[in-house]
Scaffold this motif. Structure first.
Motif, mmCIF file in Angstrom:
data_model
loop_
_atom_site.group_PDB
_atom_site.id
_atom_site.type_symbol
_atom_site.label_atom_id
_atom_site.label_comp_id
_atom_site.label_asym_id
_atom_site.label_seq_id
_atom_site.Cartn_x
_atom_site.Cartn_y
_atom_site.Cartn_z
ATOM 1 N N GLU A 25 19.700 17.108 -1.407
ATOM 2 C CA GLU A 25 18.889 16.849 -2.596
ATOM 3 C C GLU A 25 17.478 16.416 -2.206
ATOM 4 O O GLU A 25 16.483 16.850 -2.805
ATOM 5 N N LEU A 26 17.384 15.588 -1.185
ATOM 6 C CA LEU A 26 16.082 15.132 -0.704
ATOM 7 C C LEU A 26 15.256 16.306 -0.185
ATOM 8 O O LEU A 26 14.070 16.443 -0.504
ATOM 9 N N TYR A 27 15.889 17.156 0.572
ATOM 10 C CA TYR A 27 15.215 18.334 1.128
ATOM 11 C C TYR A 27 14.739 19.262 0.016
ATOM 12 O O TYR A 27 13.606 19.768 0.051
ATOM 13 N N ARG A 28 15.586 19.477 -0.970
ATOM 14 C CA ARG A 28 15.216 20.397 -2.051
ATOM 15 C C ARG A 28 14.084 19.825 -2.904
ATOM 16 O O ARG A 28 13.241 20.573 -3.389
ATOM 17 N N GLU A 38 7.978 12.746 6.677
ATOM 18 C CA GLU A 38 6.760 12.031 6.283
ATOM 19 C C GLU A 38 7.058 10.929 5.280
ATOM 20 O O GLU A 38 6.329 9.919 5.209
ATOM 21 N N HIS A 39 8.138 11.102 4.508
ATOM 22 C CA HIS A 39 8.498 10.115 3.477
ATOM 23 C C HIS A 39 9.727 9.300 3.869
ATOM 24 O O HIS A 39 10.367 8.705 3.007
ATOM 25 N N ARG A 40 10.042 9.260 5.168
ATOM 26 C CA ARG A 40 11.281 8.593 5.573
ATOM 27 C C ARG A 40 11.296 7.095 5.282
ATOM 28 O O ARG A 40 12.369 6.483 5.217
ATOM 29 N N ASN A 41 10.116 6.505 5.078
ATOM 30 C CA ASN A 41 10.071 5.063 4.798
ATOM 31 C C ASN A 41 10.066 4.744 3.305
ATOM 32 O O ASN A 41 10.072 3.563 2.930
ATOM 33 N N ALA A 57 19.680 5.423 7.841
ATOM 34 C CA ALA A 57 19.679 6.456 8.879
ATOM 35 C C ALA A 57 18.264 6.866 9.284
ATOM 36 O O ALA A 57 18.046 7.351 10.398
ATOM 37 N N PHE A 58 17.291 6.651 8.398
ATOM 38 C CA PHE A 58 15.918 7.054 8.685
ATOM 39 C C PHE A 58 15.124 5.975 9.430
ATOM 40 O O PHE A 58 13.953 6.192 9.756
ATOM 41 N N ARG A 59 15.738 4.838 9.698
ATOM 42 C CA ARG A 59 14.995 3.757 10.366
ATOM 43 C C ARG A 59 14.682 4.084 11.813
ATOM 44 O O ARG A 59 13.678 3.628 12.364
ATOM 45 N N ASP A 60 15.563 4.872 12.445
ATOM 46 C CA ASP A 60 15.324 5.248 13.833
ATOM 47 C C ASP A 60 15.653 6.735 13.982
ATOM 48 O O ASP A 60 16.824 7.120 14.012
ATOM 49 N N VAL A 61 14.610 7.549 14.043
ATOM 50 C CA VAL A 61 14.814 9.007 14.082
ATOM 51 C C VAL A 61 14.559 9.590 15.468
ATOM 52 O O VAL A 61 14.576 10.807 15.641
ATOM 53 N N ALA A 62 14.341 8.725 16.440
ATOM 54 C CA ALA A 62 14.019 9.209 17.784
ATOM 55 C C ALA A 62 15.173 10.029 18.381
ATOM 56 O O ALA A 62 14.957 11.117 18.929
#
Length: 375
Positions: A25-28, A38-41, A57-62
């Motif tokens: 849903e986020l991707y769409r 770009e909007h992970r925060n 899950a988006f706090r650490d994407v490395a």
């Protein structure tokens, strides 16, 4: 497609493994994986109902990005095409499904968006009856519809017979895997899989180093159903993966068909029950299927039937061979002594004729000295 966008999309699959719906849903809503990052925060500004797990899950994407970069490099080295949801080559039928994978990894030559795509599924423990149904259906379908993509799961039983008969009839065929493209399960199907890459392909949503775990087969089934126009169940016990695929196909609005079988046969129970409960339309051959799908006009279908396409699947036979085949068409699975009594042929002559028919692929020997008609 931009390389970084592909890597970002692969990374999202690492982040969203346990939250497919939320990430999709986020991707769409944002239109690309790059914009999602770009909007992970501020995920909840985009998706107010996002789960705490997805936000965390988006706090650490490395790690996901590093894994995605390695995956993309491996794909480039091994002729694998990562097909992102926004890629025109991505199976458009699957794209419209609520649980579509963000990316599919594909190695092959077939057009996944060709006009006619059908999946054939069933038990891993198929009988001679099921094998015959697949063989006959594929030959009949080829005569009626020359251009069809055949999809299945490359498993034992009905799946592998669907792939092999598709190849034998000149159809491209795609196997949907429950693991990454760096492996093959079962390994016994390697030769067929290699042939499929040249005329069809292998596809999966799983990254390399992913084992063929039980749950992955269930996830895999939705892709088998999702990339197809119709689903055909050949043989199934009262419970089984083929029935799961049919259920998913129904939920996607796909047409579902099943071959009936003997009411006392274990691997016909699932088909019979599905037909009884109006979960599938009954078919006895390709002509039924083609007519139901509207894939050929009535005039052409009647012409095919008049010319006997459905039954003229045998090579040229002698009069004595035709006599044996005619008897087995009426009553299949007979022993030599019964065949001799009913045809009036000497046993020695009959044995030689049966051997010739076996070499032509018309009959096969079963346990107990029974002869079974394959056509």
């Amino acid at each position: 497609m931009d390389q970084q966008e592909i890597i970002n999309t692969i990374a999202l699959t690492r982040i969203n493994y346990f939250n497919l719906a939320g990430m999709l849903e986020l991707y769409r809503r944002l239109g690309s994986a790059t914009v999602v990052f770009e909007h992970r925060n501020d995920i909840r500004d985009i998706l107010p109902d996002a789960s705490p797990r997805l936000v965390a899950a988006f706090r650490d994407v490395a790690e996901p990005l590093h894994r995605a970069e390695a995956e993309f490099e491996w794909d480039q080295q091994h002729g694998v095409q990562p097909l992102c949801l926004s890629d025109d080559r991505y199976p458009q039928r699957m794209k419209d499904c609520a649980d579509a994978p963000l990316v599919l990894f594909y190695r092959g030559t077939a057009n996944l968006n060709q006009p006619k795509v059908v999946c054939i599924v069933g038990t891993r423990h198929c009988t001679a009856y099921g094998q015959d149904l697949v063989r006959r259906f594929m030959a009949e379908l080829r005569a009626l519809c020359p251009s069809v993509l055949i999809v299945s799961g490359l498993a034992y039983g009905i799946d592998i017979h669907a792939h092999r008969n598709a190849l034998a009839n000149g159809y491209p065929t795609v196997g949907v895997l429950a693991h990454g493209l760096d492996d093959l399960y079962p390994p016994h199907h390697r030769q067929t899989a290699d042939e499929m890459v040249e005329n069809g392909g292998l596809i999966t949503e799983f990254l390399t180093c992913t084992n063929a775990d039980k749950m992955n087969f269930v996830r895999r089934n939705r892709i088998v159903a999702g990339i197809s126009d119709a689903c055909i169940l050949v043989e199934s016990a009262a419970k089984g993966g083929g029935l799961i695929t049919c259920g998913i196909a129904q939920s996607y609005g796909r047409d579902v068909f099943a071959f009936p079988g003997n009411v006392s046969a274990t691997y016909s129970q699932g088909c019979n029950n599905l037909i009884r409960d109006n979960g599938a339309a009954l078919i006895s051959g390709a002509a039924d299927f083609v007519k139901a799908m509207g894939w050929q006009d009535d005039a052409a279908l009647q012409k095919a039937r008049a010319e006997g396409i459905e039954r003229q699947l045998f090579p040229d036979l002698s009069a004595e061979e035709q006599q044996i085949v005619g008897l087995l068409q009426r009553t299949n699975d007979l022993q030599v002594n019964i065949l001799a009594a009913r045809t009036g042929l000497p046993v020695g002559r009959l044995t030689a004729l049966l051997f010739a028919l076996e070499m032509k692929g018309v009959v096969r020997t079963l346990a107990g000295g029974m002869y079974h008609l394959l056509g």
